[in-house]
Enzyme design. Sequence first.
Site, mmCIF file in Angstrom:
data_model
loop_
_atom_site.group_PDB
_atom_site.id
_atom_site.type_symbol
_atom_site.label_atom_id
_atom_site.label_comp_id
_atom_site.label_asym_id
_atom_site.label_seq_id
_atom_site.Cartn_x
_atom_site.Cartn_y
_atom_site.Cartn_z
ATOM 1 C CE LYS A 119 47.085 37.570 30.926
ATOM 2 N NZ LYS A 119 47.032 39.016 30.778
HETATM 3 P P1 NAD Z 1 36.329 41.049 31.956
HETATM 4 O O1 NAD Z 1 36.157 39.655 32.415
HETATM 5 O O2 NAD Z 1 36.089 42.150 32.933
HETATM 6 O O3 NAD Z 1 35.395 41.332 30.684
HETATM 7 C C1 NAD Z 1 35.464 40.522 29.553
HETATM 8 C C2 NAD Z 1 34.346 40.933 28.612
HETATM 9 O O4 NAD Z 1 34.521 40.209 27.392
HETATM 10 C C3 NAD Z 1 32.958 40.605 29.119
HETATM 11 O O5 NAD Z 1 32.047 41.631 28.759
HETATM 12 C C4 NAD Z 1 32.609 39.322 28.367
HETATM 13 O O6 NAD Z 1 31.215 39.117 28.216
HETATM 14 C C5 NAD Z 1 33.282 39.593 27.049
HETATM 15 N N1 NAD Z 1 33.525 38.377 26.255
HETATM 16 C C6 NAD Z 1 33.978 37.180 26.690
HETATM 17 N N2 NAD Z 1 33.996 36.302 25.670
HETATM 18 C C7 NAD Z 1 33.558 36.966 24.581
HETATM 19 C C8 NAD Z 1 33.337 36.604 23.236
HETATM 20 N N3 NAD Z 1 33.568 35.359 22.810
HETATM 21 N N4 NAD Z 1 32.862 37.536 22.392
HETATM 22 C C9 NAD Z 1 32.595 38.789 22.802
HETATM 23 N N5 NAD Z 1 32.779 39.190 24.073
HETATM 24 C C10 NAD Z 1 33.260 38.298 24.947
HETATM 25 O O7 NAD Z 1 37.826 41.128 31.353
HETATM 26 P P2 NAD Z 1 38.756 42.397 31.213
HETATM 27 O O8 NAD Z 1 39.587 42.499 32.425
HETATM 28 O O9 NAD Z 1 37.965 43.540 30.756
HETATM 29 O O10 NAD Z 1 39.735 41.915 30.049
HETATM 30 C C11 NAD Z 1 39.389 42.053 28.682
HETATM 31 C C12 NAD Z 1 40.635 41.958 27.827
HETATM 32 O O11 NAD Z 1 41.552 42.995 28.212
HETATM 33 C C13 NAD Z 1 41.414 40.661 27.943
HETATM 34 O O12 NAD Z 1 41.992 40.362 26.698
HETATM 35 C C14 NAD Z 1 42.519 41.001 28.922
HETATM 36 O O13 NAD Z 1 43.658 40.190 28.770
HETATM 37 C C15 NAD Z 1 42.813 42.419 28.510
HETATM 38 N N6 NAD Z 1 43.469 43.220 29.549
HETATM 39 C C16 NAD Z 1 42.874 43.391 30.766
HETATM 40 C C17 NAD Z 1 43.514 44.172 31.717
HETATM 41 C C18 NAD Z 1 42.880 44.472 33.055
HETATM 42 O O14 NAD Z 1 43.455 45.268 33.809
HETATM 43 N N7 NAD Z 1 41.738 43.896 33.389
HETATM 44 C C19 NAD Z 1 44.767 44.741 31.448
HETATM 45 C C20 NAD Z 1 45.326 44.557 30.192
HETATM 46 C C21 NAD Z 1 44.658 43.799 29.251
#
Ligand code: NAD
Length: 434
Positions: A119
């Site tokens: 990561k």
């Molecule tokens: P993203 O950037 O598309 O979306 C993130 C969202 O979280 C946004 O709506 C943002 O406004 C919100 N956010 C950020 N800070 C915040 C806070 N302090 N309080 C409330 N909301 C907040 O990211 P994503 O890809 O959707 O990833 C989200 C989570 O899922 C992360 O923890 C990531 O590690 C995990 N994840 C993502 C994937 C993937 O394929 N994208 C896979 C596995 C896990």
Amino acid sequence: MTTITAELHNRTKKKPIKGMMDNVMEQFYSAADHIELHPNIRKILSITNNEIIVHFPVKMDNGDVEVFTGYRVQHNNALGPYKGGLRYHPTVDIDAARALAMWMTWKSSLAGLPYGGGKGGIQLDPSKYSAGELERITRRFTFALGDNIGPEHDIPAPDINTNSQTMAWIADTYMSTRPPAERTANQHVVTGKPDGSGGLEGRDRATGYGVFLNIKFWAARNNESLSNKKFIVQGFGNVGYWASHFLEKNGAKLVAVQDAFGSIRNTNGINVDDLFNYTQVNNGSIVGFPEAFDLDNEKFFTSECDICIPAALGNQITRTNAPKIKARLIAEGANGPTNVEGEKILIDRGITIIPDILCNSGGVIGSYFEWLQNRNGELWQLSEVMSKLDKKMKESFDKVYDFSEKERIDLRKAAYCIAIKRIEKAYVQRGIFP
Ligand code: NAD
């Protein structure tokens, strides 16, 4: 003289909320004890293999140069190349990258993939930079990482504030800096690319769809229907949006959402696609959505609902809000959203947690499909991708659920035990060089 009770009270008051690394280590040790993991393998898995920190200069639009710090932590590759996302966020540091890399090792292992865990990311707030600056930052970061990433060595993917565009820049920069004969054969250096550039149809929804599937499987095991179940979502990005989209399609009702800008609620339901369309013309934010009311951020997690999906950052459910959470199910879309103290409280209250390494594993499974597609020069259809994803997610869920019932342990510990055992087997069979 202080009484014992007063001292205990003070200690509890002063105890800091545990960080992501504390959580991942406690979770690992607890599962390692349960399966009586060999002490030598415990030593190996307790620490990361490699930690790469790069400082690199980038020219800004106004001509100034800014120096950025980027991270890539490679935890373990006993099962295959390191795999895991790149995050652009102010909270990115070496501690977060270590914890997230470790989680990726367990996640890939649990899903039965030929991958290890890695990561990384850059500590920055992307909203402060133009698209051109973000492109130059990404390309220069890729260049600085050099041979520390590679299609058979370490394969990044999108995470918070990175997307298919970011991956396209990385792939292009990586391929452009290879010797001529190797250039085009390396597009699987990253996954999560746009579908015109080696990306997989359906990779965008894979994580959120996987979160939805886990909730569906949980409901089926408990003889419940998703119809009219109320759910709340923290984070309305890639994971939060797609999970909400599929839940709504299956009859559940979104009643509160929180993103980085604020929180909204509507007990009668918030239309998921209307909210998504609103964010597209509102700088990505949910705030001000006309079909909902403002909600205090502090009240979000304690909103009335059946299912809570944290899909933003780590360490969101802690001892502070866990006692007041109303949901009966927490489906962890984010990595590490529940800390160890928060989890103990939830379990004591009879609340089920579908752990991150299972719940959001649709993303890495989708990435694996993309990697295979690129490696074999194939183009997979969306229907094929979704049915393969369904099958793999079901296998993982059943494995974890059955083991948790058999061993009378919670789902997280069960998931960890299965994941760690698979890595242990690889070490036992191969031994340690030399
Ligand atoms: P993203 O950037 O598309 O979306 C993130 C969202 O979280 C946004 O709506 C943002 O406004 C919100 N956010 C950020 N800070 C915040 C806070 N302090 N309080 C409330 N909301 C907040 O990211 P994503 O890809 O959707 O990833 C989200 C989570 O899922 C992360 O923890 C990531 O590690 C995990 N994840 C993502 C994937 C993937 O394929 N994208 C896979 C596995 C896990």
